[in-house]
Write an enzyme that holds these catalytic residues in place. Structure first.
Site, PDB file in Angstrom:
ATOM      1  N   MET A   1      -0.859 -25.289  31.245  1.00 37.87           N
ATOM      2  CA  MET A   1       0.037 -25.919  31.388  1.00 37.87           C
ATOM      3  C   MET A   1       1.509 -25.692  31.649  1.00 37.87           C
ATOM      4  SD  MET A   1       1.417 -26.749  33.933  1.00 37.87           S
ATOM      5  CE  MET A   1      -0.170 -26.513  35.430  1.00 37.87           C
ATOM      6  N   CYS A   2       3.206 -24.941  31.190  1.00 42.30           N
ATOM      7  CA  CYS A   2       3.605 -25.056  30.727  1.00 42.30           C
ATOM      8  C   CYS A   2       4.974 -25.634  31.538  1.00 42.30           C
ATOM      9  CB  CYS A   2       4.038 -23.576  30.085  1.00 42.30           C
ATOM     10  SG  CYS A   2       3.083 -22.816  28.352  1.00 42.30           S
ATOM     11  N   GLY A   3       6.078 -25.805  30.422  1.00 38.13           N
ATOM     12  CA  GLY A   3       7.055 -25.964  31.205  1.00 38.13           C
ATOM     13  C   GLY A   3       7.943 -24.927  31.569  1.00 38.13           C
ATOM     14  N   ASN A  75       3.759 -20.141  31.761  1.00 36.93           N
ATOM     15  CA  ASN A  75       3.241 -20.823  32.836  1.00 36.93           C
ATOM     16  C   ASN A  75       1.842 -20.506  33.726  1.00 36.93           C
ATOM     17  OD1 ASN A  75       1.934 -23.544  33.792  1.00 36.93           O
ATOM     18  ND2 ASN A  75       3.607 -23.547  35.190  1.00 36.93           N
TER      19      ASN A  75
END
Length: 547
Positions: A1-3, A75
């Site tokens: 999970m990333c932004g 993401n």
């Protein structure tokens, strides 16, 4: 999970401190920034934050290729690319393939071919430094969030995992294809279908739906081959999602609990818990997160019914009752596994304190139902509550506990695939199998329109990644190709199999796994099971816009 945050504008646009903090909540392991100037003098600003869940190291983002100037903000999880499982960090593997494709004579088709070959939940923004093109999109089912907002000048654009405010100009990127923008001309973005031939009969660009009708009366029982096939599909999906999860950096010790399950005690999530037991090493714990809310309206009625006596309203929540009952059944059939039942009790005052934050995260969704569901997911993902600990001297004691698991499993998708909603029974009662098939087809075709982007934003806020085993592409494709009467069995009563018709295939699997009580659990929406719905007035409708 990333932004992810990317802006295309005439001059560099700094990201606001508030939004940067929100992106860091999604990806607490690393924050990186890049900038490119395109041929017309406009600026591309990239910001990425990282929650490291793939590979043996924290992969810094944005991912860059210095020779070409290409940049990838990734993401998600690429479980497979072109049918081959990805063993290394998936973002790095994808960038290498994209850069190679960009160097081919037909660069556009090459890049599209790579992106179309990815299976898994993802959102991405890719700047091709060779062609000066900006690609962006969400996977076929929309399991990861990506939003956009047009700029104040023509051609300007901002893309982000979350919106900066509840400004109505922020919209979700549709999960209907791959978008491409020529940065040198700032022309309107073009959409490319997930399937190169644009087939109309392929649902969510994954597979064709089986609309056939039974030629004779059929009966779905535990001995039906399709029940075993479902177990194989679920195990295959779960292997990708629960094995080889790295320890949270910078820890260098083995964490005994890396997986948590959003656990109402219902059929869908409990079957997942039972199968996770088959896959994880025996020394690994599993957190079962069960949320219950202080609902003033419901409490008033409970106390009235109790004649004014104190009521433990958290333990009286439907999902709490079901959760504890299903836990007991799990512990019986999974001896030696350490299931931690995490009772997340949310006071009304705390719901109010976090209300504005939740409203901001779910934007542009804005109904009372959106808020009710989001509150439950938000506090579940935070993972703070109470567990019961057995002490040889003191007996069972309640202790505060915060789940360290960064992967959250959700049972979402099972109802659409296997006929678990009340409307499926209604469709069959009115029109028989033709009506049921039409309703199932409609629900499956709307999977990519579901509120998965909303749910991603709410749960990722706590540095957690939600994974949906029932929404694995291979499993969805298999479920669509399976005829309706092999998934739910409204033609025959419970006396034949002992379980109700809705999602009978999954109920029969629960029976085969030794969980007779779970197999008979009724469907219940999360907002009613956790009692987040209608906290002040019973007259509020779920479709009402949040006031």
């Amino acid at each position: 999970m990333c932004g992810i945050h990317v802006s295309l504008s005439p001059s560099p646009q700094p990201i606001s401190p508030h939004l940067e903090t929100c992106l860091c909540n999604r990806g607490p392991d690393f924050l990186g920034k890049e900038r490119r100037t395109v041929s017309n003098g406009w600026s591309l600003s990239f910001t990425s934050t990282v929650l490291a869940l793939r590979g043996d190291h924290v992969t810094k983002q944005p991912l860059t290729h210095p020779a070409s100037g290409s940049v990838l903000c990734w993401n998600g999880e690429a479980w497979q690319i072109g049918g081959r499982q990805v063993e290394r960090n998936d973002g790095e593997a994808i960038l290498d393939l994209l850069v190679t494709a960009s160097a081919l004579p037909c660069a556009l088709e090459g890049v599209l071919e790579i992106l179309r070959a990815i299976e898994g939940p993802f959102a991405f923004v890719y700047y091709d430094g060779v062609t000066k093109s900006l690609f962006f999109g969400r996977d076929r089912l929309g399991r990861r969030s990506l939003m956009f907002r047009p700029g104040d000048v023509p051609g300007a654009l901002t893309l982000s995992s979350i919106s900066e405010s509840c400004d109505p100009s922020w919209k979700e990127v549709e999960a209907d294809g791959i978008y491409c923008l020529d940065c040198s001309t700032n022309s309107q973005s073009a959409r490319h279908d997930w399937l190169p031939d644009g087939r109309d009969d392929c649902i969510s660009s994954i597979g064709s739906f089986n609309t056939s009708l039974p030629s004779s009366k059929s009966v779905l029982t535990s001995s039906s081959l399709v029940v075993g096939a479902l177990e194989e599909q679920l195990l295959k999906s779960l292997r990708l999602r629960v094995l080889n999860i790295p320890n949270p950096p910078p820890l260098d010790v083995s964490s005994s609990t890396k997986v948590a399950i959003l656990f109402s005690g219902g059929l869908d999530c409990t079957v997942l818990a039972r199968l996770v037991h088959e896959l994880l090493d025996q020394d690994q714990g599993v957190d079962l997160i069960n949320v219950a809310f202080e609902n003033p309206r419901v409490i008033a009625q409970l106390e009235k019914d109790a004649g004014g006596k104190p009521v433990n309203f958290y333990e009286a929540c439907p999902d709490r009752i079901t959760g504890r009952k299903s836990l007991a059944e799990l512990e019986m059939v999974c001896p030696g596994r350490r299931f931690r039942f995490l009772a997340v009790n949310v006071p009304y005052s705390e719901t109010l304190a976090h209300r504005d934050q939740v409203i901001s995260l779910i934007h542009p969704h804005n109904t009372e139902m959106d808020l009710s569901i989001a509150h439950a997911l938000y506090f579940a993902a935070r993972g703070q509550g109470i567990i019961s600990v057995k002490d040889t001297n003191l007996g069972t004691q309640d202790e505060p506990y915060t789940s360290q698991a960064r992967v959250l499993l959700s049972g979402l998708g099972a109802d659409e695939l296997f006929g678990g909603y009340g409307r499926h029974a209604v469709a069959f009662s009115r029109l028989g199998y033709p009506g049921l098939v039409d309703q199932l087809l409609l629900d499956v075709s709307r999977l990519s329109k579901r509120n998965l982007g909303r749910d991603d934003r709410v749960m990722a806020h706590w540095g957690k990644e939600a994974r949906f085993p029932y929404l694995d592409e291979c499993l969805v494709r298999w479920a669509m190709e399976t005829p309706a009467w092999e998934k739910c069995d409204f033609e025959n009563g419970e006396d034949i199999s002992g379980v109700e018709a809705g999602k009978r295939i999954l109920r029969l699997l629960a029976l085969e796994l030794g969980m007779g009580g779970v197999a008979k659990e009724k469907k219940r929406a999360i907002q009613f099971g956790a009692r987040t719905a209608k906290m002040e007035s019973g007259r509020v409708k779920g479709t009402n816009v949040i006031s």
